[in-house]
Design a protein around this motif. Structure first.
Motif, mmCIF file in Angstrom:
data_model
loop_
_atom_site.group_PDB
_atom_site.id
_atom_site.type_symbol
_atom_site.label_atom_id
_atom_site.label_comp_id
_atom_site.label_asym_id
_atom_site.label_seq_id
_atom_site.Cartn_x
_atom_site.Cartn_y
_atom_site.Cartn_z
ATOM 1 N N LEU A 1 -2.495 8.378 3.385
ATOM 2 C CA LEU A 1 -3.750 8.840 4.106
ATOM 3 C C LEU A 1 -4.766 9.419 3.122
ATOM 4 C CD1 LEU A 1 -2.561 10.095 7.734
ATOM 5 C CD2 LEU A 1 -4.148 8.044 7.197
ATOM 6 N N MET A 2 -4.140 10.310 2.326
ATOM 7 C CA MET A 2 -5.096 11.023 1.699
ATOM 8 C C MET A 2 -5.605 10.247 0.135
ATOM 9 S SD MET A 2 -5.731 13.693 2.949
ATOM 10 C CE MET A 2 -6.869 14.025 1.908
ATOM 11 N N SER A 3 -5.286 9.034 -0.097
ATOM 12 C CA SER A 3 -5.596 8.156 -1.162
ATOM 13 C C SER A 3 -6.951 7.736 -0.733
ATOM 14 C CB SER A 3 -4.636 6.974 -1.140
ATOM 15 O OG SER A 3 -4.467 6.004 -0.102
ATOM 16 N N PRO A 4 -7.974 7.415 -1.733
ATOM 17 C CA PRO A 4 -9.268 7.026 -1.353
ATOM 18 C C PRO A 4 -9.110 5.712 -0.190
ATOM 19 C CG PRO A 4 -9.280 7.103 -3.671
ATOM 20 C CD PRO A 4 -7.566 7.426 -2.913
ATOM 21 N N THR A 5 -8.390 4.988 -0.479
ATOM 22 C CA THR A 5 -8.051 3.874 0.348
ATOM 23 C C THR A 5 -7.780 4.054 1.897
ATOM 24 O OG1 THR A 5 -7.554 2.090 -1.415
ATOM 25 C CG2 THR A 5 -6.918 1.713 0.846
#
Length: 396
Positions: free
Chosen positions: A9-13
């Motif tokens: 969830l915390m990835s840019p995507t």
């Protein structure tokens, strides 16, 4: 949510996907999930994002539009403090002159958000790694907050310059069942109470069902309700309780903030008498705090029964601490008598309120089998020890 789901969830995507989702609609969730899968989105990320979308929608009750920029765990959302109530917590610390606060069980960070927004420096700690990470996300706009993963009880409060402590111990088992024994809280209540020896400005948020016998003699115990829903009891010590030990009820409604309080001498004891022209139903926080007698005094009233938290009066007195009803009629409780009475008044829509009776409203409504065109409200309760029915109407 586990650490892997949070990381995705915390990835840019992941963050872009979460914030691009439409407003949560349970009926559309399956179709949305299938579309995202067809588009090649990682199934684990889809599941995590849709779960967060559902939790954000649920969190609007507590956080309003702030929920749309936050992350949640189910347990963290369940125990989190509404921002409206958290602001009252924060005001106690600022009014007491506290400058650095340790939130020893910060959860998803709701109270720490309020503390920081009021200008306090905050050390927020949680024993669960994912929860601490979620709190870090939710507190990202507050540079005055440091979030740590660990046991808040192991912190050297003096070395960290802490002059105020707050804790909201977990009151559910790992299986989700409620814990009612203060010794089984996590951390236990007695352990938290021991902190006031080193930091007098101690505040604890507990479940509103805390028995009065468990209240420390040196605390102000304040039960809080929001729009009639009793949400907590706070225990406040030292400079956080400027009026000294006692019990109080904080009633938060759209019309304003209302407080009733008594000191160590305890609440007044109201008289018991016959039903008058008006019936008052005290707010739940007033009932839980044992301050129904203060409402009775305010409206120049009396109890309908020594064991029942209904107040009656012969005159109408405005009060923000109770809902007022005009008493239209009273009668002994009996199914046939009540059915005949209501059918004779062409009642079809019936609101049933009760206190001190084993009658189940839905079962009674089915037994009455009403089909009229008018609406009525009845109160089932004990009056001087006998079961009575009161026909009432709300006072506008």
């Amino acid at each position: 949510m586990d650490a892997t789901g949070l990381a995705k969830l915390m990835s840019p995507t992941g963050w872009a996907l979460l914030n691009a989702l439409p407003p949560y609609d349970e009926r559309a969730t399956l179709a949305l999930s299938e579309r995202l899968h067809r588009d090649g989105v990682d199934p684990d990320l889809v599941a995590a994002a849709l779960t967060q979308s559902r939790l954000r929608a649920k969190a609007h009750v507590k956080f309003g539009d702030f929920a749309d920029g936050m992350l949640f765990t189910p347990a963290g959302l369940e125990q989190s403090t509404r921002l409206l109530v958290a602001a009252h917590h924060a005001r106690r610390y600022t009014d007491a002159g506290v400058t650095k606060l340790a939130d020893l069980t910060c959860g998803i960070g709701a109270d720490s958000m309020a503390f920081a927004s009021m200008g306090l420096t905050v050390l927020a700690v949680d024993t669960d790694e994912v929860t601490a990470a979620v709190a870090t996300v939710n507190l990202r706009h507050f540079p005055e907050v440091e979030v740590r993963h660990g046991d808040g009880l192991t912190i050297d409060l003096t070395a960290d310059g802490v002059d105020g402590v707050y804790a909201d111990p977990a009151r559910r088992t790992t299986g989700g069942s409620r814990v009612f024994d203060p010794a089984a809280y996590s951390p236990p209540l007695d352990t938290l109470l021991g902190l006031r020896a080193s930091v007098p400005a101690l505040g604890l948020k507990l479940g509103p069902g805390l028995p009065h016998a468990a209240l420390p003699d040196d605390a102000e115990a304040q039960w809080v309700s929001v729009e009639g829903d009793v949400v907590e009891v706070g225990l406040w010590f030292g400079p956080l309780a400027p009026d000294g030990p006692g019990r109080s009820a904080l009633v938060l409604r759209a019309g304003g903030t209302h407080v009733v309080r008594v000191g160590p001498q305890g609440p007044s004891v109201p008289d018991v008498g016959p039903v008058g022209a008006y019936l008052y139903e005290p707010d739940g926080a007033v009932i839980r705090s044992g301050l129904v007698g203060e409402v009775a005094a305010q409206v120049q009233g009396r109890l309908v029964d020594r064991t029942i938290a209904y107040v009656t009066s012969d005159v109408l007195h405005p009060t923000h601490l109770a809902t007022a009803y005009r008493v239209l009629d009273t009668m002994p409780f009996g199914l046939k008598r009540l059915r005949t009475y209501l059918r004779g008044r062409d009642v079809g829509r019936l609101t049933i309120k009760k206190r001190g009776t084993a009658v189940l409203p839905e079962q009674l409504r089915a037994q009455l089998d009403l089909h009229g065109d008018t609406e009525a409200t009845i109160v089932l309760t004990r009056v001087a020890g006998s079961q009575q029915v009161l026909l009432v109407e709300p006072v506008a």
